[in-house]
Scaffold this motif. Structure first.
Motif, PDB file in Angstrom:
ATOM      1  N   VAL A  22       2.074  -6.029   3.181  1.00 54.19           N
ATOM      2  CA  VAL A  22       1.123  -4.939   3.380  1.00 54.19           C
ATOM      3  C   VAL A  22      -0.281  -5.530   3.476  1.00 54.19           C
ATOM      4  O   VAL A  22      -0.564  -6.592   2.912  1.00 54.19           O
ATOM      5  N   GLY A  23      -1.124  -4.858   4.208  1.00 61.62           N
ATOM      6  CA  GLY A  23      -2.507  -5.300   4.357  1.00 61.62           C
ATOM      7  C   GLY A  23      -3.425  -4.591   3.387  1.00 61.62           C
ATOM      8  O   GLY A  23      -3.210  -3.419   3.047  1.00 61.62           O
ATOM      9  N   LEU A  24      -4.447  -5.288   2.927  1.00 62.18           N
ATOM     10  CA  LEU A  24      -5.498  -4.709   2.089  1.00 62.18           C
ATOM     11  C   LEU A  24      -6.842  -5.062   2.692  1.00 62.18           C
ATOM     12  O   LEU A  24      -7.167  -6.247   2.831  1.00 62.18           O
ATOM     13  N   LEU A  25      -7.616  -4.050   3.060  1.00 62.52           N
ATOM     14  CA  LEU A  25      -8.958  -4.271   3.579  1.00 62.52           C
ATOM     15  C   LEU A  25      -9.973  -3.769   2.568  1.00 62.52           C
ATOM     16  O   LEU A  25     -10.001  -2.576   2.250  1.00 62.52           O
ATOM     17  N   VAL A  26     -10.794  -4.681   2.026  1.00 65.50           N
ATOM     18  CA  VAL A  26     -11.865  -4.293   1.107  1.00 65.50           C
ATOM     19  C   VAL A  26     -13.188  -4.281   1.864  1.00 65.50           C
ATOM     20  O   VAL A  26     -13.334  -4.904   2.912  1.00 65.50           O
ATOM     21  N   SER A  27     -14.155  -3.554   1.299  1.00 62.63           N
ATOM     22  CA  SER A  27     -15.425  -3.381   1.991  1.00 62.63           C
ATOM     23  C   SER A  27     -16.298  -4.634   1.955  1.00 62.63           C
ATOM     24  O   SER A  27     -16.999  -4.942   2.917  1.00 62.63           O
TER      25      SER A  27
ATOM     26  N   HIS B 174      -7.370  -7.988  -6.783  1.00 67.13           N
ATOM     27  CA  HIS B 174      -6.447  -8.576  -7.754  1.00 67.13           C
ATOM     28  C   HIS B 174      -5.471  -7.533  -8.283  1.00 67.13           C
ATOM     29  O   HIS B 174      -4.257  -7.790  -8.397  1.00 67.13           O
ATOM     30  N   ALA B 175      -5.984  -6.337  -8.589  1.00 66.71           N
ATOM     31  CA  ALA B 175      -5.112  -5.280  -9.116  1.00 66.71           C
ATOM     32  C   ALA B 175      -4.072  -4.866  -8.081  1.00 66.71           C
ATOM     33  O   ALA B 175      -2.893  -4.665  -8.406  1.00 66.71           O
ATOM     34  N   VAL B 176      -4.489  -4.746  -6.806  1.00 69.60           N
ATOM     35  CA  VAL B 176      -3.552  -4.380  -5.742  1.00 69.60           C
ATOM     36  C   VAL B 176      -2.511  -5.475  -5.552  1.00 69.60           C
ATOM     37  O   VAL B 176      -1.308  -5.197  -5.414  1.00 69.60           O
ATOM     38  N   GLU B 177      -2.957  -6.720  -5.545  1.00 70.41           N
ATOM     39  CA  GLU B 177      -2.033  -7.837  -5.344  1.00 70.41           C
ATOM     40  C   GLU B 177      -0.941  -7.863  -6.409  1.00 70.41           C
ATOM     41  O   GLU B 177       0.250  -8.013  -6.101  1.00 70.41           O
ATOM     42  N   GLN B 178      -1.339  -7.708  -7.679  1.00 68.80           N
ATOM     43  CA  GLN B 178      -0.360  -7.779  -8.757  1.00 68.80           C
ATOM     44  C   GLN B 178       0.623  -6.613  -8.695  1.00 68.80           C
ATOM     45  O   GLN B 178       1.833  -6.784  -8.890  1.00 68.80           O
ATOM     46  N   ALA B 179       0.112  -5.414  -8.400  1.00 67.63           N
ATOM     47  CA  ALA B 179       1.000  -4.254  -8.302  1.00 67.63           C
ATOM     48  C   ALA B 179       1.931  -4.385  -7.106  1.00 67.63           C
ATOM     49  O   ALA B 179       3.112  -3.999  -7.175  1.00 67.63           O
ATOM     50  N   ALA B 180       1.432  -4.934  -6.008  1.00 66.61           N
ATOM     51  CA  ALA B 180       2.263  -5.106  -4.813  1.00 66.61           C
ATOM     52  C   ALA B 180       3.381  -6.116  -5.057  1.00 66.61           C
ATOM     53  O   ALA B 180       4.525  -5.907  -4.636  1.00 66.61           O
ATOM     54  N   LEU B 181       3.058  -7.214  -5.742  1.00 66.55           N
ATOM     55  CA  LEU B 181       4.087  -8.211  -6.047  1.00 66.55           C
ATOM     56  C   LEU B 181       5.208  -7.606  -6.889  1.00 66.55           C
ATOM     57  O   LEU B 181       6.397  -7.870  -6.652  1.00 66.55           O
ATOM     58  N   GLU B 182       4.841  -6.782  -7.851  1.00 67.22           N
ATOM     59  CA  GLU B 182       5.850  -6.125  -8.678  1.00 67.22           C
ATOM     60  C   GLU B 182       6.717  -5.187  -7.856  1.00 67.22           C
ATOM     61  O   GLU B 182       7.888  -4.972  -8.177  1.00 67.22           O
TER      62      GLU B 182
ATOM     63  N   GLY C 179      -6.189   0.222  -8.271  1.00 70.77           N
ATOM     64  CA  GLY C 179      -5.343  -0.686  -7.505  1.00 70.77           C
ATOM     65  C   GLY C 179      -3.868  -0.373  -7.665  1.00 70.77           C
ATOM     66  O   GLY C 179      -3.110  -0.351  -6.686  1.00 70.77           O
ATOM     67  N   ARG C 180      -3.448  -0.113  -8.893  1.00 71.04           N
ATOM     68  CA  ARG C 180      -2.029   0.186  -9.141  1.00 71.04           C
ATOM     69  C   ARG C 180      -1.609   1.473  -8.437  1.00 71.04           C
ATOM     70  O   ARG C 180      -0.557   1.521  -7.788  1.00 71.04           O
TER      71      ARG C 180
ATOM     72  N   LEU D 260       1.045   4.849  -4.190  1.00 68.64           N
ATOM     73  CA  LEU D 260       0.948   5.817  -3.098  1.00 68.64           C
ATOM     74  C   LEU D 260       1.486   5.224  -1.801  1.00 68.64           C
ATOM     75  O   LEU D 260       2.217   5.893  -1.053  1.00 68.64           O
ATOM     76  N   LEU D 261       1.124   3.964  -1.515  1.00 68.41           N
ATOM     77  CA  LEU D 261       1.568   3.353  -0.262  1.00 68.41           C
ATOM     78  C   LEU D 261       3.090   3.184  -0.237  1.00 68.41           C
ATOM     79  O   LEU D 261       3.731   3.459   0.791  1.00 68.41           O
ATOM     80  N   VAL D 262       3.668   2.738  -1.338  1.00 62.48           N
ATOM     81  CA  VAL D 262       5.122   2.583  -1.392  1.00 62.48           C
ATOM     82  C   VAL D 262       5.796   3.937  -1.162  1.00 62.48           C
ATOM     83  O   VAL D 262       6.824   4.043  -0.472  1.00 62.48           O
ATOM     84  N   ASN D 263       5.207   4.979  -1.710  1.00 62.94           N
ATOM     85  CA  ASN D 263       5.722   6.333  -1.501  1.00 62.94           C
ATOM     86  C   ASN D 263       5.679   6.707  -0.019  1.00 62.94           C
ATOM     87  O   ASN D 263       6.653   7.226   0.536  1.00 62.94           O
TER      88      ASN D 263
END
Length: 343
Positions: A64-69, A81-89, A298-299, A304-307
């Motif tokens: 998945v892609g993450l674009l920050v401002s 960092h929060a998104v990365e860790q939740a995505a890995l899980e 982030g979590r 939401l995205l996985v949903n």
């Protein structure tokens, strides 16, 4: 560099390419001997399946892609960092992009994600939702907005309700005797910039303070604009006695400018920042902040995205904000003297 192919694996394992492919895809119609030989060949040759070719067959990449401002903004670094860790899980890896608060740079990264056939995208959006954001929507690529929203674009989002924290900050400053509160606003083209500015003006009314437009200076959510806005406010004939900055980089710019001007934060002028960056508590004096949970943001964005990837239509989430009072704003101004009436 020699590229190892499925044919090389098959030849070393003594099986057909079709059998090697079935083993690697986990197909049950393979013998235990074939599986053992193919696995050994993969390890010996250090074979890596072509992810793009595999995604064409499976339609899933687990990316998945993450674009920050702005990756230099500590808030967005923590968010990444929060998104990365939740995505890995959740079984995904992240491709990280930086818009640098520019819509053109956002579009270049999102176009690349479309080409890479990612499973979904989490975006802190720039602009009005046209361009590559519209392309993502038209292609049906799952998408979630984080920290910001775009008016008229129906995408699940996780944002912060800034109103409560800003209300608390203005009330606190008014209780400390401040009647002229300067505000360093973000760009009004971005939802957080508009919402926090509106919350500030409403909070002034609630606190019984006049809204003087000259006490608002507009920045761009970056450090230099915070310094420039601080200088603009302090050059007024009646400058503010307190400043509220709408994000952490602009607050950092304000701190630098106040030090340059020889003003003592917490004594000569009060300062409050939106975003609870760790090092703000280490300043002298520690900085009062409006805090909201970047870890939760982030979590929840990943949830939401996985949903959405799974075909769901989750509701958007708004997280709370609250004021944390530290020494940068806790010094009470002396009460103004009342004029004496002649008897």
């Amino acid at each position: 560099m020699v590229t190892v192919t499925i044919k090389d694996v098959a030849a070393l394992a003594g099986v057909s390419p079709a059998t090697a492919s079935r083993v690697l895809s986990g197909h049950p119609a393979t013998s235990s001997g074939s599986r053992a030989r193919v696995t050994a060949a993969v390890e010996q040759l250090d074979f890596r399946p072509n992810a793009q070719a595999r995604s064409l067959r499976s339609t899933r990449t687990n990316v998945v892609g993450l674009l920050v401002s702005d990756v230099r903004n500590p808030f967005f670094a923590d968010l990444a960092h929060a998104v990365e860790q939740a995505a890995l899980e959740a079984g995904y890896v992240i491709l990280l992009g930086n818009a640098n608060e520019l819509e053109d740079q956002q579009n270049r990264f999102l176009d690349t994600l479309i080409d890479q056939r990612v499973d979904g995208v989490i975006v802190a959006p720039q602009g009005d939702g046209s361009g590559s954001i519209r392309s993502l929507l038209n292609r049906g690529i799952p998408m979630v907005f984080v920290d910001r929203r775009v008016d008229g674009v129906d995408v699940p989002s996780v944002t912060t309700d800034s109103r409560e924290g800003i209300q608390q900050a203005v009330a606190h400053l008014a209780d400390q005797g401040h009647r002229r509160i300067g505000y360093i606003a973000g760009p009004q083209s971005i939802s957080t910039g508009r919402e926090r500015h509106s919350a500030f003006t409403d909070a002034l009314r609630t606190a019984g303070l006049d809204h003087d437009p000259a006490l608002t200076a507009f920045g761009n959510f970056q450090i230099a604009s915070g310094a420039a806005a601080t200088e603009q406010l302090l050059q007024l004939n009646y400058p503010p006695t307190a400043i509220l900055a709408a994000d952490s980089p602009m607050a950092a710019g304000s701190v630098a400018k106040l030090h340059e001007m020889g003003l003592r934060i917490g004594r000569d002028i009060a300062l409050v920042a939106f975003d609870n960056i760790d090092w703000f508590a280490l300043l002298n004096p520690p900085l009062s902040v409006i805090s909201h949970s970047v870890e939760d943001m982030g979590r929840i964005a990943v949830e939401l995205l996985v949903n959405v990837i799974g075909g769901g239509q989750p509701a958007s989430v708004s997280l709370p904000s609250e004021l944390i009072i530290r020494e940068s704003s806790s010094h009470r101004l002396p009460a103004p003297l009342n004029p004496q009436r002649n008897n």
